[in-house]
Design an enzyme around this catalytic site. Sequence first.
Site, PDB file in Angstrom:
ATOM      1  N   ASN A  53       3.406   8.477 -23.920  1.00 39.87           N
ATOM      2  CA  ASN A  53       3.379   7.015 -23.863  1.00 39.87           C
ATOM      3  C   ASN A  53       1.948   6.573 -24.151  1.00 39.87           C
ATOM      4  OD1 ASN A  53       3.429   4.319 -23.223  1.00 39.87           O
ATOM      5  ND2 ASN A  53       3.742   4.631 -21.018  1.00 39.87           N
TER       6      ASN A  53
ATOM      7  N   GLU B  40       8.242   8.420 -11.971  1.00 41.59           N
ATOM      8  CA  GLU B  40       6.800   8.211 -12.090  1.00 41.59           C
ATOM      9  C   GLU B  40       6.285   7.503 -10.831  1.00 41.59           C
ATOM     10  OE1 GLU B  40       5.456   8.250 -16.431  1.00 41.59           O
ATOM     11  OE2 GLU B  40       6.052   6.212 -15.962  1.00 41.59           O
TER      12      GLU B  40
ATOM     13  N   SER C 122      -0.129  11.547 -14.299  1.00 43.55           N
ATOM     14  CA  SER C 122      -1.279  12.463 -14.335  1.00 43.55           C
ATOM     15  C   SER C 122      -0.901  13.900 -14.707  1.00 43.55           C
ATOM     16  CB  SER C 122      -2.037  12.428 -12.999  1.00 43.55           C
ATOM     17  OG  SER C 122      -2.585  11.131 -12.792  1.00 43.55           O
TER      18      SER C 122
END
Length: 247
Positions: free
Chosen positions: A11, A165, A210
């Site tokens: 992304n 997420e 991350s």
Amino acid sequence: MTQPVPLIAGNWKMNGLAAAMDEARAVAAGLGATPARVAICPPATLVERLARALAGGAVLVGGQDCHPKASGAFTGDVAAEMLADAGASLVIVGHSERRAGYGETDAVVADKARAALRAGLEPIVCVGETLAEREGGRALAVVSEQARGSLPAKLAGRDFCVAYEPVWAIGTGLTPTTPQIEEVHTAIRAVLVEMFGETGRRAPILYGGSVKPANAAEILHAAEVGGALVGGASLKAEDFLGIIRGV
Ligand code: PEP
């Protein structure tokens, strides 16, 4: 339905001018034999150019968001049909940056997932708890409720992914422990099976937040993790390839 192979999706968010296409070309060139599907979701301005540049190769192109409607007076928005027309085959919906910054509710996200299906795109539907929700012991309840509200019934029998997420892990360098990831992914799987039966058993559940070359292999081999949604580390081909090699 496609086989439930892992998906590694990058992304790029609001990053990338024409020169960034070199990074995407380098990903395509460096991919080699991987068991994963690989996608890059650039800003809308690059979707068509990237799709042309990568045509015929293994790297798919996706959008980062779409409007629920196919056309109309929605200044600045992009329809799922426009992304498909530009060469995209997937689209992210319900990213936490859209939920927080644009007030997107689960119902809106479900409408966007329906729009993706209408346009022939595979939706990547994002869910994830905030730090306060996790610290309040509500991560599983929040994520399960988001999944139930954001996944339309029309997904039954169709290709789609869910991306877990945690909001506090996005762009922060923090990641949940592997048992924490497995606990949430297992809860999402239960919701998927309850809602969609066999389709729900097969839909990949991506982890995002991350992910880097150094932690990719452990995360990608955790129970019920079917790939990764990668932000910052997808901007550099070398890092993104390092993550893909973790599959
Ligand atoms: C994201 O925004 O989807 C994401 C996972 O970002 P990062 O990898 O930079 O944490």
